[in-house]
Design a protein around this motif. Structure first.
Motif, PDB file in Angstrom:
ATOM      1  N   ALA A  65      -6.286   5.470  13.487  1.00 48.06           N
ATOM      2  CA  ALA A  65      -6.497   5.002  12.114  1.00 48.06           C
ATOM      3  C   ALA A  65      -5.563   5.704  11.148  1.00 48.06           C
ATOM      4  O   ALA A  65      -5.051   5.087  10.199  1.00 48.06           O
ATOM      5  N   GLN A  66      -5.321   6.994  11.376  1.00 50.25           N
ATOM      6  CA  GLN A  66      -4.407   7.728  10.501  1.00 50.25           C
ATOM      7  C   GLN A  66      -2.951   7.351  10.760  1.00 50.25           C
ATOM      8  O   GLN A  66      -2.125   7.392   9.846  1.00 50.25           O
ATOM      9  N   VAL A  67      -2.639   6.983  11.982  1.00 50.00           N
ATOM     10  CA  VAL A  67      -1.287   6.481  12.269  1.00 50.00           C
ATOM     11  C   VAL A  67      -1.031   5.205  11.477  1.00 50.00           C
ATOM     12  O   VAL A  67       0.024   5.033  10.854  1.00 50.00           O
ATOM     13  N   HIS A  68      -2.005   4.312  11.472  1.00 46.70           N
ATOM     14  CA  HIS A  68      -1.860   3.072  10.703  1.00 46.70           C
ATOM     15  C   HIS A  68      -1.773   3.362   9.203  1.00 46.70           C
ATOM     16  O   HIS A  68      -0.998   2.714   8.486  1.00 46.70           O
ATOM     17  N   SER A  69      -2.531   4.353   8.747  1.00 47.40           N
ATOM     18  CA  SER A  69      -2.456   4.728   7.334  1.00 47.40           C
ATOM     19  C   SER A  69      -1.081   5.271   6.975  1.00 47.40           C
ATOM     20  O   SER A  69      -0.557   5.001   5.890  1.00 47.40           O
ATOM     21  N   LEU A  70      -0.492   6.032   7.889  1.00 45.87           N
ATOM     22  CA  LEU A  70       0.861   6.548   7.669  1.00 45.87           C
ATOM     23  C   LEU A  70       1.853   5.398   7.547  1.00 45.87           C
ATOM     24  O   LEU A  70       2.714   5.395   6.659  1.00 45.87           O
ATOM     25  N   ALA A  71       1.730   4.412   8.433  1.00 50.75           N
ATOM     26  CA  ALA A  71       2.636   3.257   8.372  1.00 50.75           C
ATOM     27  C   ALA A  71       2.478   2.514   7.054  1.00 50.75           C
ATOM     28  O   ALA A  71       3.467   2.101   6.439  1.00 50.75           O
ATOM     29  N   GLU A  72       1.248   2.357   6.605  1.00 51.13           N
ATOM     30  CA  GLU A  72       1.008   1.669   5.337  1.00 51.13           C
ATOM     31  C   GLU A  72       1.577   2.465   4.167  1.00 51.13           C
ATOM     32  O   GLU A  72       2.166   1.902   3.237  1.00 51.13           O
ATOM     33  N   ALA A  73       1.403   3.794   4.217  1.00 51.75           N
ATOM     34  CA  ALA A  73       1.925   4.632   3.133  1.00 51.75           C
ATOM     35  C   ALA A  73       3.445   4.618   3.101  1.00 51.75           C
ATOM     36  O   ALA A  73       4.056   4.668   2.025  1.00 51.75           O
ATOM     37  N   ALA A  74       4.071   4.551   4.272  1.00 52.11           N
ATOM     38  CA  ALA A  74       5.541   4.532   4.334  1.00 52.11           C
ATOM     39  C   ALA A  74       6.092   3.227   3.783  1.00 52.11           C
ATOM     40  O   ALA A  74       7.147   3.206   3.149  1.00 52.11           O
ATOM     41  N   GLY A  75       5.381   2.128   4.016  1.00 50.95           N
ATOM     42  CA  GLY A  75       5.891   0.828   3.596  1.00 50.95           C
ATOM     43  C   GLY A  75       7.032   0.376   4.494  1.00 50.95           C
ATOM     44  O   GLY A  75       7.243   0.932   5.577  1.00 50.95           O
ATOM     45  N   PRO A  76       7.809  -0.620   4.073  1.00 55.94           N
ATOM     46  CA  PRO A  76       8.939  -1.086   4.895  1.00 55.94           C
ATOM     47  C   PRO A  76       9.958   0.041   5.086  1.00 55.94           C
ATOM     48  O   PRO A  76      10.348   0.700   4.122  1.00 55.94           O
ATOM     49  N   VAL A  77      10.358   0.271   6.316  1.00 53.10           N
ATOM     50  CA  VAL A  77      11.343   1.317   6.592  1.00 53.10           C
ATOM     51  C   VAL A  77      12.509   0.718   7.368  1.00 53.10           C
ATOM     52  O   VAL A  77      12.378  -0.286   8.061  1.00 53.10           O
ATOM     53  N   ASP A  78      13.645   1.361   7.238  1.00 56.83           N
ATOM     54  CA  ASP A  78      14.842   0.973   7.986  1.00 56.83           C
ATOM     55  C   ASP A  78      15.034   1.812   9.237  1.00 56.83           C
ATOM     56  O   ASP A  78      15.605   1.339  10.223  1.00 56.83           O
ATOM     57  N   VAL A  79      14.570   3.055   9.182  1.00 54.86           N
ATOM     58  CA  VAL A  79      14.751   3.979  10.302  1.00 54.86           C
ATOM     59  C   VAL A  79      13.441   4.721  10.534  1.00 54.86           C
ATOM     60  O   VAL A  79      12.854   5.281   9.591  1.00 54.86           O
ATOM     61  N   LEU A  80      12.991   4.733  11.790  1.00 56.94           N
ATOM     62  CA  LEU A  80      11.814   5.501  12.194  1.00 56.94           C
ATOM     63  C   LEU A  80      12.251   6.555  13.192  1.00 56.94           C
ATOM     64  O   LEU A  80      12.828   6.217  14.237  1.00 56.94           O
TER      65      LEU A  80
END
Length: 248
Positions: A65-80
């Motif tokens: 759940a926190q991984v998904h929250s991190l993705a949402e907080a980051a928003g669209p990214v070009d590099v992971l």
């Protein structure tokens, strides 16, 4: 156009060096950490000094759940940059299923979930870059414990599967395999047991072609290339930066 880069495990060591090395004008960095606000704040300041935007997000990568929250907080990214990892030096005769699963949760499942969550945004932006930080222990079988070595091997498998799946969208996926890089983590793993640092260094250098200890900055130029538009023909690869570390 500003490129957004998410670096997990950015508070120190390899993650901090990669974050600072990727910083610059027209770059917006999202720096992930867990319970290390002061350390990652210092890294963010270094990134800003290099001309980048930088913000900090805390998340426990062992919790989906926190991984998904991190993705949402980051928003669209070009590099992971999937750099965060759980170290494990628990040997086979003491290895519990809980230890095994906890190591895989951070080292394999979290990179998969972040890639899954962010891939669509990369596609909409014309393609992106995913860089997974694995380990030379995969090739050597140690010295870390079985759960760590196995998880990093699984991360290589994930890298190749994602490269195959995301290539048509213009997203490349590669793995960076550092060798024996001198970090705070190396010293912490030695805590509580006597270590002859000179002897340890000599043993490492005997296995390297480059006769000096490596530090996190040695990895930066490779990651800059893998994160760049110029690396569009490189995908599904494991890039070793280990000073020629070889098995003998």
């Amino acid at each position: 156009m500003t490129r957004t880069i998410l670096v997990t495990g950015a508070r120190r060591g390899i993650g901090a060096a990669l974050a600072v090395g990727l910083a610059g004008p027209d770059v917006a960095l999202v720096l992930h950490h867990l319970a290390a606000a002061d350390e990652v704040a210092a890294v963010a300041e270094q990134c800003r000094a290099a001309g980048a935007q930088a913000r900090v997000v805390e998340a426990d990568l062992s919790a989906p759940a926190q991984v998904h929250s991190l993705a949402e907080a980051a928003g669209p990214v070009d590099v992971l940059v999937n750099n965060a990892a759980r170290a494990s030096n628990v040997w086979l005769d003491e290895l519990s299923l809980a230890e095994w699963e906890a190591t895989f949760a951070v080292n394999v499942t979290a990179p998969m979930l972040l890639s899954q969550a962010l891939a669509a945004g990369m596609r909409r932006r014309g393609g992106g870059r995913i860089i997974n930080v694995t380990s030379a222990t995969v090739r050597m079988g140690g010295p870390s414990g079985p759960s760590y070595v196995s998880s990093k091997a699984a991360l290589i498998g994930l890298t190749r599967a994602l490269a195959h799946a995301l290539g048509p969208d213009g997203t490349t996926v590669n793995a960076l395999s550092p060798g024996a890089v001198r970090t705070e983590g190396e010293r912490e793993l030695a805590a509580g047991r006597p270590v002859d640092e000179a002897a340890q260094d000599a043993a490492i250098l005997a296995r390297q072609a480059v006769r000096r200890r490596l530090d996190p900055d040695d990895l930066v130029s490779t990651v800059r290339f893998l994160a760049s538009p110029q690396s569009g023909a490189v995908t599904g690869q494991v890039i070793e930066v280990g000073g020629g570390l070889v098995l003998r």
